[in-house]
Design a protein around this motif. Structure first.
Motif, PDB file in Angstrom:
ATOM      1  N   HIS A  73      -0.017   8.730  65.114  1.00  0.00           N
ATOM      2  CA  HIS A  73      -0.462   9.998  64.540  1.00  0.00           C
ATOM      3  C   HIS A  73       0.028  11.145  65.406  1.00  0.00           C
ATOM      4  CE1 HIS A  73      -3.774  13.162  64.798  1.00  0.00           C
ATOM      5  NE2 HIS A  73      -3.128  13.423  63.680  1.00  0.00           N
ATOM      6  N   GLY A  74       0.538  12.188  64.773  1.00  0.00           N
ATOM      7  CA  GLY A  74       0.956  13.369  65.505  1.00  0.00           C
ATOM      8  C   GLY A  74       2.221  13.967  64.932  1.00  0.00           C
ATOM      9  N   SER A  75       2.817  14.872  65.686  1.00  0.00           N
ATOM     10  CA  SER A  75       4.062  15.525  65.271  1.00  0.00           C
ATOM     11  C   SER A  75       5.146  15.186  66.277  1.00  0.00           C
ATOM     12  CB  SER A  75       3.880  17.042  65.195  1.00  0.00           C
ATOM     13  OG  SER A  75       3.683  17.575  66.498  1.00  0.00           O
ATOM     14  N   ILE A  76       6.387  15.481  65.916  1.00  0.00           N
ATOM     15  CA  ILE A  76       7.491  15.171  66.814  1.00  0.00           C
ATOM     16  C   ILE A  76       7.516  16.091  68.018  1.00  0.00           C
ATOM     17  CG2 ILE A  76       8.939  14.063  65.095  1.00  0.00           C
ATOM     18  CD1 ILE A  76      10.372  16.660  64.641  1.00  0.00           C
ATOM     19  N   PHE A 118      13.849  24.553  63.468  1.00  0.00           N
ATOM     20  CA  PHE A 118      14.968  24.199  64.320  1.00  0.00           C
ATOM     21  C   PHE A 118      14.560  23.560  65.633  1.00  0.00           C
ATOM     22  CE2 PHE A 118      17.081  27.104  61.406  1.00  0.00           C
ATOM     23  CZ  PHE A 118      18.124  26.282  61.033  1.00  0.00           C
ATOM     24  N   ASP A 119      13.381  23.853  66.159  1.00  0.00           N
ATOM     25  CA  ASP A 119      12.936  23.147  67.363  1.00  0.00           C
ATOM     26  C   ASP A 119      12.788  21.664  67.061  1.00  0.00           C
ATOM     27  OD1 ASP A 119      12.907  25.480  68.775  1.00  0.00           O
ATOM     28  OD2 ASP A 119      10.734  25.790  68.610  1.00  0.00           O
ATOM     29  N   GLU A 120      12.172  21.367  65.921  1.00  0.00           N
ATOM     30  CA  GLU A 120      11.985  19.980  65.524  1.00  0.00           C
ATOM     31  C   GLU A 120      13.313  19.312  65.212  1.00  0.00           C
ATOM     32  OE1 GLU A 120      10.270  22.515  64.518  1.00  0.00           O
ATOM     33  OE2 GLU A 120       8.142  22.081  64.885  1.00  0.00           O
ATOM     34  N   LEU A 121      14.195  20.037  64.514  1.00  0.00           N
ATOM     35  CA  LEU A 121      15.500  19.471  64.180  1.00  0.00           C
ATOM     36  C   LEU A 121      16.292  19.160  65.443  1.00  0.00           C
ATOM     37  CD1 LEU A 121      17.665  18.666  62.185  1.00  0.00           C
ATOM     38  CD2 LEU A 121      18.339  21.061  62.004  1.00  0.00           C
ATOM     39  N   ALA A 122      16.248  20.050  66.415  1.00  0.00           N
ATOM     40  CA  ALA A 122      16.960  19.810  67.674  1.00  0.00           C
ATOM     41  C   ALA A 122      16.424  18.572  68.382  1.00  0.00           C
ATOM     42  CB  ALA A 122      16.841  21.039  68.577  1.00  0.00           C
ATOM     43  N   CYS A 123      15.098  18.379  68.363  1.00  0.00           N
ATOM     44  CA  CYS A 123      14.502  17.186  68.972  1.00  0.00           C
ATOM     45  C   CYS A 123      14.989  15.917  68.280  1.00  0.00           C
ATOM     46  CB  CYS A 123      12.984  17.261  68.894  1.00  0.00           C
ATOM     47  SG  CYS A 123      12.218  18.487  69.961  1.00  0.00           S
ATOM     48  N   LEU A 124      15.033  15.963  66.957  1.00  0.00           N
ATOM     49  CA  LEU A 124      15.445  14.789  66.198  1.00  0.00           C
ATOM     50  C   LEU A 124      16.920  14.476  66.434  1.00  0.00           C
ATOM     51  CD1 LEU A 124      13.589  15.340  62.805  1.00  0.00           C
ATOM     52  CD2 LEU A 124      12.954  13.825  64.687  1.00  0.00           C
ATOM     53  N   LEU A 125      17.751  15.497  66.467  1.00  0.00           N
ATOM     54  CA  LEU A 125      19.182  15.281  66.697  1.00  0.00           C
ATOM     55  C   LEU A 125      19.420  14.683  68.075  1.00  0.00           C
ATOM     56  CD1 LEU A 125      20.586  18.565  65.124  1.00  0.00           C
ATOM     57  CD2 LEU A 125      20.877  16.255  64.216  1.00  0.00           C
ATOM     58  N   ALA A 126      18.692  15.176  69.065  1.00  0.00           N
ATOM     59  CA  ALA A 126      18.851  14.655  70.427  1.00  0.00           C
ATOM     60  C   ALA A 126      18.440  13.187  70.518  1.00  0.00           C
ATOM     61  CB  ALA A 126      18.030  15.491  71.406  1.00  0.00           C
ATOM     62  N   ALA A 127      17.471  12.796  69.703  1.00  0.00           N
ATOM     63  CA  ALA A 127      16.967  11.417  69.741  1.00  0.00           C
ATOM     64  C   ALA A 127      17.807  10.449  68.920  1.00  0.00           C
ATOM     65  CB  ALA A 127      15.521  11.385  69.247  1.00  0.00           C
ATOM     66  N   THR A 128      18.785  10.964  68.165  1.00  0.00           N
ATOM     67  CA  THR A 128      19.564  10.140  67.236  1.00  0.00           C
ATOM     68  C   THR A 128      20.847   9.655  67.875  1.00  0.00           C
ATOM     69  OG1 THR A 128      18.699  11.417  65.365  1.00  0.00           O
ATOM     70  CG2 THR A 128      20.657  10.074  64.969  1.00  0.00           C
ATOM     71  N   ARG A 129      21.022   8.334  67.927  1.00  0.00           N
ATOM     72  CA  ARG A 129      22.248   7.770  68.486  1.00  0.00           C
ATOM     73  C   ARG A 129      23.400   7.782  67.488  1.00  0.00           C
ATOM     74  NH1 ARG A 129      18.880   3.898  71.560  1.00  0.00           N
ATOM     75  NH2 ARG A 129      18.820   2.489  69.766  1.00  0.00           N
ATOM     76  N   ARG A 130      23.088   7.524  66.186  1.00  0.00           N
ATOM     77  CA  ARG A 130      24.184   7.330  65.238  1.00  0.00           C
ATOM     78  C   ARG A 130      24.071   8.182  63.975  1.00  0.00           C
ATOM     79  NH1 ARG A 130      23.643   2.187  64.486  1.00  0.00           N
ATOM     80  NH2 ARG A 130      22.912   2.145  62.332  1.00  0.00           N
ATOM     81  N   GLN A 131      22.954   8.138  63.275  1.00  0.00           N
ATOM     82  CA  GLN A 131      22.863   8.814  61.976  1.00  0.00           C
ATOM     83  C   GLN A 131      21.472   9.389  61.750  1.00  0.00           C
ATOM     84  OE1 GLN A 131      22.768   6.690  57.959  1.00  0.00           O
ATOM     85  NE2 GLN A 131      24.879   7.467  57.961  1.00  0.00           N
TER      86      GLN A 131
END
Length: 218
Positions: A73-76, A118-131
């Motif tokens: 439970h929570g947010s990224i 964009f803060d959340e998007l940047a976090c997700l992009l940084a955590a993504t290895r491939r796609q």
């Protein structure tokens, strides 16, 4: 409306899942898509801001006997994501939605002008290895807040090649980002796509698609 089976079928046509993958499902709700993903990968982590949905997802994993999923439970922004920690990230109808304030399993506030972006998007992009795969209703929001151009530009800045599918198709507003330097794949695409980078036109599955202009997606 579109059924779960329909939404998952649409995503399954394009997502690059592999048996050894670790996948993050942001906004997982009751975990129904996570359960489908789990059939194809090593492990799926789901996260959702609503605690009762997370509890249902956990119970569903027990009932369905799906051992390779976990839900929190929570947010990224609350849960720190390690860089390059997931092979594939799905954020379906999350970026751009109102930020919910939850207390005792109830939504007590949803400010219309406060949206995950964009803060959340940047976090997700940084955590993504491939796609990474996003579903974002870019037509709903004014360019001053979040736009297709801004999302694709952020992907480019973070080392991703991105494409967007026409909103007139079943895969409306789906944006796929493949990290450069990896063997990330696009499996199939609808007939009309927006390709912001010229070198992306050489992707094999894009050769049969009509390359649209930004006006086609406005």
């Amino acid at each position: 409306g579109v059924t779960l089976e329909g939404r998952w079928f649409d995503i399954m046509q394009i997502v690059d899942l592999r048996a050894t993958d670790r996948v993050l499902d942001v906004g997982c709700s009751e975990g129904l898509i996570a359960f489908e993903i789990a059939k194809h990968v090593a492990h799926v982590d789901g996260i959702d801001v609503m605690p009762h949905r997370v509890e249902r997802a956990r119970q569903g994993a027990i009932e369905r006997k799906v051992p390779n999923v976990s839900f929190v439970h929570g947010s990224i922004t609350q849960h720190r994501l390690e860089p390059m920690s997931y092979d594939v990230v799905l954020a379906l109808s999350v970026i751009g939605k109102g930020v919910m304030v939850v207390q005792d399993s109830k939504v007590i506030s949803m400010p219309k002008k406060v949206r995950s972006g964009f803060d959340e998007l940047a976090c997700l992009l940084a955590a993504t290895r491939r796609q990474i795969i996003l579903r974002v209703n870019v037509q709903e929001y004014k360019p001053s807040f979040i736009s297709l151009h801004d999302i694709l530009q952020k992907m480019n800045e973070c080392g991703f090649d991105g494409v967007c599918f026409s909103r007139s198709r079943k895969l409306a507003n789906v944006i796929v980002g493949n990290r450069r330097g990896t063997d990330a794949r696009l499996l199939t695409v609808p007939p009309l796509v927006l390709v912001p980078a010229e070198d992306m036109r050489d992707y094999p599955c894009l050769r049969d698609a009509r390359i649209g202009s930004p006006e086609d997606f406005a």
